[in-house]
Write a protein that holds these residues in place. Structure first.
Motif, PDB file in Angstrom:
ATOM      1  N   ASN A   1       0.809  -1.227   0.000  1.00  8.38           N
ATOM      2  CA  ASN A   1       0.000   0.000   0.000  1.00  8.38           C
ATOM      3  C   ASN A   1       0.842   1.276   0.000  1.00  8.38           C
ATOM      4  OD1 ASN A   1      -2.333  -1.622   0.119  1.00  8.38           O
ATOM      5  ND2 ASN A   1      -2.199  -1.705   2.344  1.00  8.38           N
ATOM      6  N   GLY A   2       1.964   1.250  -0.703  1.00  4.61           N
ATOM      7  CA  GLY A   2       2.785   2.450  -0.853  1.00  4.61           C
ATOM      8  C   GLY A   2       3.643   2.804   0.350  1.00  4.61           C
ATOM      9  N   LYS A   3       3.670   1.963   1.370  1.00  7.21           N
ATOM     10  CA  LYS A   3       4.495   2.241   2.538  1.00  7.21           C
ATOM     11  C   LYS A   3       5.961   1.969   2.208  1.00  7.21           C
ATOM     12  CE  LYS A   3       2.543  -0.301   5.741  1.00  7.21           C
ATOM     13  NZ  LYS A   3       1.996  -0.855   6.958  1.00  7.21           N
ATOM     14  N   ASP A   4       6.861   2.636   2.937  1.00  2.00           N
ATOM     15  CA  ASP A   4       8.293   2.434   2.713  1.00  2.00           C
ATOM     16  C   ASP A   4       8.716   1.007   3.057  1.00  2.00           C
ATOM     17  OD1 ASP A   4       8.788   5.075   1.884  1.00  2.00           O
ATOM     18  OD2 ASP A   4       8.867   5.742   3.969  1.00  2.00           O
TER      19      ASP A   4
END
Length: 152
Positions: free
Chosen positions: A126-129
């Motif tokens: 979900n686009g997290k680092d």
């Protein structure tokens, strides 16, 4: 009946016989066992609830320490460790990382409170680092209650 026990002093009948026999009656033992059973039934579940809460708190605190170490790594290297490098990159310099200025954690990478390694993935979902997960008490993905995963 009052009797003299020599150097022990004066005693009356029943107490003197019990002191001389040096034991407890069956009824006294049953009462003590009943009291211990009641205390165990009341205190036991509360104590176990506290233990599971403390394990979750410990996992969250360790994950917070990982988060801070990963942020320091990113400041030095310009990126987070890859999934292949894993959390070990916080303690040991990866061969292909020239800008590493660690170690970013003291000692070895700890296991979660249930004895399993933390799961690390970068980039995260979900686009997290990155994703950092403890599988919880059941040591399997998913779960509810005490078995639920703990994620950062």
């Amino acid at each position: 009946m009052i009797t003299f026990r020599g150097q022990g002093g004066w005693t009356n009948g029943a107490a003197g016989r019990r002191a001389a026999a040096g034991g407890f009656t069956l009824m006294e033992l049953l009462v003590v066992i009943l009291i211990i059973g009641l205390l165990t039934g009341i205190v036991g579940p509360r104590l176990l609830g506290q233990i599971s809460r403390s394990e979750v708190t410990t996992a969250k605190a360790q994950m917070d320490a990982f988060d801070k170490a990963l942020q320091s790594y990113r400041l030095d290297a310009g990126h987070f460790p890859t999934t292949t490098q894993g959390l070990a990159a916080l303690v040991t310099q990866p061969a292909d990382e020239q800008r590493w200025h660690g170690p970013y954690l003291q000692g070895a990478i700890p296991l979660d409170p249930w004895g399993s390694p933390y799961q690390y993935r970068s980039p995260g979902a979900n686009g997290k680092d990155f994703d950092l997960v403890s599988l919880g008490h059941d040591r399997a993905p998913g779960g509810t209650g005490d078995d639920a995963d703990i994620a950062r």
